[in-house]
Design an enzyme around this catalytic site. Structure first.
Site, PDB file in Angstrom:
ATOM      1  CG  ASP A 304      44.918  46.278  30.021  1.00 17.04           C
ATOM      2  OD1 ASP A 304      43.915  46.919  30.346  1.00 17.04           O
ATOM      3  OD2 ASP A 304      45.046  45.714  28.928  1.00 17.04           O
ATOM      4  CG  ASP A 341      38.989  29.036  33.032  1.00 17.95           C
ATOM      5  OD1 ASP A 341      39.688  29.464  32.087  1.00 17.95           O
ATOM      6  OD2 ASP A 341      38.535  29.774  33.932  1.00 17.95           O
ATOM      7  CB  THR A 376      28.772  36.732  30.797  1.00 13.84           C
ATOM      8  OG1 THR A 376      30.040  36.110  30.511  1.00 13.84           O
ATOM      9  CG2 THR A 376      27.889  36.669  29.556  1.00 13.84           C
TER      10      THR A 376
END
Length: 675
Positions: A304, A341, A376
């Site tokens: 990653d 967030d 999304t």
């Protein structure tokens, strides 16, 4: 684990010595067929000491037989010691872990909010507990309220405390760790006997350590060679009788022990255990020896970008409006989309907005917050008057197009500028109007270029997977030095990448921490899960990193390579030893009856009796001499596979032929005065 180095002391050596004698039990030793043959020979020698003529007349004195018996006993003890010492490390680690969970109590939160003190073993999954400053967390769980620093050194060996809080990536806690400030309310996730600490103890103790496929194959080869040498020795007896050569049974026993692969037979288990231990020293738990061994075969690493190649916490660096009149509006919209967030990126956007905006920003906003998902690729908030979102450029452009909105002409160039710098662009929209771009800055970890170069030399290809666009991915891949990259990669895409590589015959390793990584971790040949990750990720993986540092995969793969090379190098040395000992001893044994054999006695050993004793002593000492190599592994750093192979053949192959000649000769020069 770093904190168990204190156990490499006199106590461990004494315990290993005790276990060496315990392992003399034939029920224990039969697991190692080679050393079992040595023990059978030792028992036969003991019988000869008690009844010298039981197998016929022998010219060997009882003192000589006792010498052979003692050397054979020491040989077995040395082999047992190497295995016991390696096992002792795991037991020392298990003991230190047990201390972390002993006699724990918990402050259980009742339904009415009252507290009740209970034993930690009584806790059930789903119950809530409160842990105060200075108290030990009694069970694995998730923080549901509060913020505190936690000392995890009992588990990870890392002395610096870590911050735990509800929500985000750092809400998981482990039983046995210590709260060092404030308080936490925790929802229990595990029950007694099933905690992470319990699993760690079982893993490092290695009570159920099964042999890996390569170990089984090598053991089969060594056992076959042992049988072949036994047949050779057995046929020597009738040949000697035909030639009127007296070969006492004790001589044949000693010759057998010298010729069978006792060196690698005595060290093989220690090599495997030490390999798992070296992984543990890096704070990585291997669920099996096979996992470590497969690491040695890895030739493709899926990495990653975030957290592995970059530091992970992308920081909001700049707000780039589509025009300067939109700057204040962009700052407010970015703030609103991030106020709830909990990700490091979201928090950094809120901080930057507060720094740049002159007026006071609202602390709470009434509305519906939409969290970021891999599908999304956007997050934001919807209120009665306004909707604000931030997200990946493609997702935001598609959203605006679907709602027949306008795309500013310079929005793509703003995103390209950020991507070309290796950053991540996030487009901000308000009521379907694009306001500008947030520049999230990625910082590449130090030293990765050199490490990737080293992996390339070892024949390992690195592939970076990232959700970033191709331009950002290409910039970071070039700067970090990875071989290939896959841009705009979703978690489910990783499985396809892994399967494609496996279809080409590659052995694939990857890291992950989320529930969405679990299928890919299970599909990969080697899956390294982060300790801070979800339970499903840790269950799917076959390695767990206690420090939650994805770059550990690089170290683990190198350790796996080192394990295989150590086993190969010492096997080469052992077999070369056997060949050398065969040609060193047999001529000395036969030359008194077959004068022609004298020309083959190139070492000029003084007598058959001296030759046998010298070879037996060398056979025992070489096991001790190789224990440090078995424990530490052969050096592999900075060399290509071909270079390592050549080095090992020169050092352990050629060395395995030369060392016995020199060693046996030196010992013979001393022994001849006593035999």
């Amino acid at each position: 684990m770093h904190h168990v180095n204190k156990y490499f002391n006199q106590t461990m050596v004494i315990e290993a010595l005790k276990m060496s004698f315990y392992k003399l039990n034939p029920k224990q030793l039969i697991k190692n067929p080679i050393m079992f043959v040595v023990e059978v020979g030792m028992i036969l020698t003991l019988i000869l000491i008690c009844f010298p003529d039981i197998f016929g007349t022998s010219y060997l004195s009882r003192g000589y037989l006792i010498t052979i018996f003692i050397i054979l006993l020491i040989t077995i003890l040395f082999a047992n010691f190497s295995e016991a010492f390696a096992e002792g490390r795991g037991k020392a680690q298990a003991d230190s872990l047990r201390q972390a969970q002993s006699n724990l109590t918990a402050r259980l939160i009742e339904e009415n909010g009252a507290y009740r003190i209970v034993n930690a073993t009584e806790l059930k999954a789903g119950q809530n507990i409160r842990v105060e400053n200075g108290e030990t967390i009694p069970a694995d769980g998730v923080v549901i309220n509060g913020l505190a620093t936690v000392d995890e050194s009992a588990i990870t060996g890392e002395s610096a405390p870590v911050i735990k809080e509800s929500g985000g990536d750092f809400d998981g806690v482990i039983g046995g760790t210590l709260v060092t400030s404030d308080w936490l309310e925790i929802r229990v996730e595990s029950e007694a006997g099933t905690s992470f600490l319990d699993k760690m103890i079982a893993l490092v103790e290695g009570a159920e350590r099964n042999k890996t496929p390569n170990e089984i194959a090598l053991f089969t080869l060594l056992t076959t060679l042992t049988i072949i040498f036994l047949v050779v020795i057995v046929t020597l007896y009738p040949i000697a009788s035909y030639l009127h050569l007296i070969l006492p049974i004790a001589m044949l026993i000693a010759l057998t022990v010298c010729l069978i692969p006792t060196t690698i037979g005595g060290l093989l288990s220690a090599i495997g255990i030490a390999g798992m231990d070296r992984v543990t020293q890096f704070n990585v738990l291997a669920k099996s020896g096979r996992a470590v061994e497969v690491c040695g075969d890895v030739d493709v690493m899926i990495l990653d970008k975030t957290g592995t190649i970059t530091y992970g916490n992308r920081i909001a660096s700049e707000f780039l409006p589509v025009n300067q009149q939109m700057l204040e509006k962009l700052i407010v919209a970015a703030y609103m989309s991030s106020i709830y967030d909990d990700t490091p990126e979201g928090k950094s956007i809120v901080r930057l907005a507060k720094q740049m905006y002159i007026n006071e920003l609202p602390k709470d906003i009434d509305g519906t917050y939409k969290t970021f998902t891999a599908e999304t690729r956007m997050s934001g908030i919807i209120t009665n008057e306004i909707s604000v979102f931030k997200g990946a450029p493609n997702s935001m452009i598609n959203l605006v197009k679907q709602q027949q909105g306008n795309i500013p002409l310079n929005i793509e160039s703003l995103c390209m500028d950020v991507s070309s710098k290796g950053g991540t662009p996030l487009i901000v929209i308000e009521n379907n109007v694009m306001l500008g771009v947030i520049y999230l800055k990625d910082v590449i970890k130090d030293g990765l270029v050199e490490r990737f170069t080293e992996l390339r030399k070892m024949g390992i290809e690195t592939v970076m997977c990232t959700g970033d666009n191709a331009l950002t991915a290409a910039t970071i891949a070039k700067e970090a030095g990875v071989d290939r990259f896959v841009a705009e990669c979703k978690p489910e895409d990783k499985i396809k990448v892994i399967k494609d590589e496996q279809a080409k015959g590659h052995i694939v390793a990857m890291t992950g921490d989320g529930t969405n990584d679990a299928p890919a971790l299970a599909q990969a040949n080697i899956g390294l899960a982060m300790n801070s990750g979800t339970i499903s990720a840790k269950e799917a993986a076959n390695l767990i990193d206690l420090d939650s540092n994805p770059t550990k995969l690089i170290e683990v793969v190198k350790i796996g390579k080192q394990l295989l090379m150590t086993r190969g190098a010492l096997t080469t040395f052992s077999l070369a030893n056997d060949v050398a000992k065969y040609f060193a001893i047999l001529p000395a044994l036969m030359m008194s009856t077959i004068p022609e054999m004298t020309s083959l006695n190139i070492m000029h050993l003084s007598s058959p009796k001296s030759a046998i004793i010298s070879a037996l002593i060398f056979n025992a000492l070489i096991i001790v001499a190789l224990i440090p190599i078995a424990m530490k592994g052969v050096k592999v750093k900075g060399y290509s596979i071909d270079r390592i192979f050549i080095n090992n053949m020169l050092i352990y192959g050629l060395g395995g032929l030369i060392v016995p000649f020199l060693g046996i000769k030196l010992i013979d020069m001393i022994v001849q005065f006593f035999v």
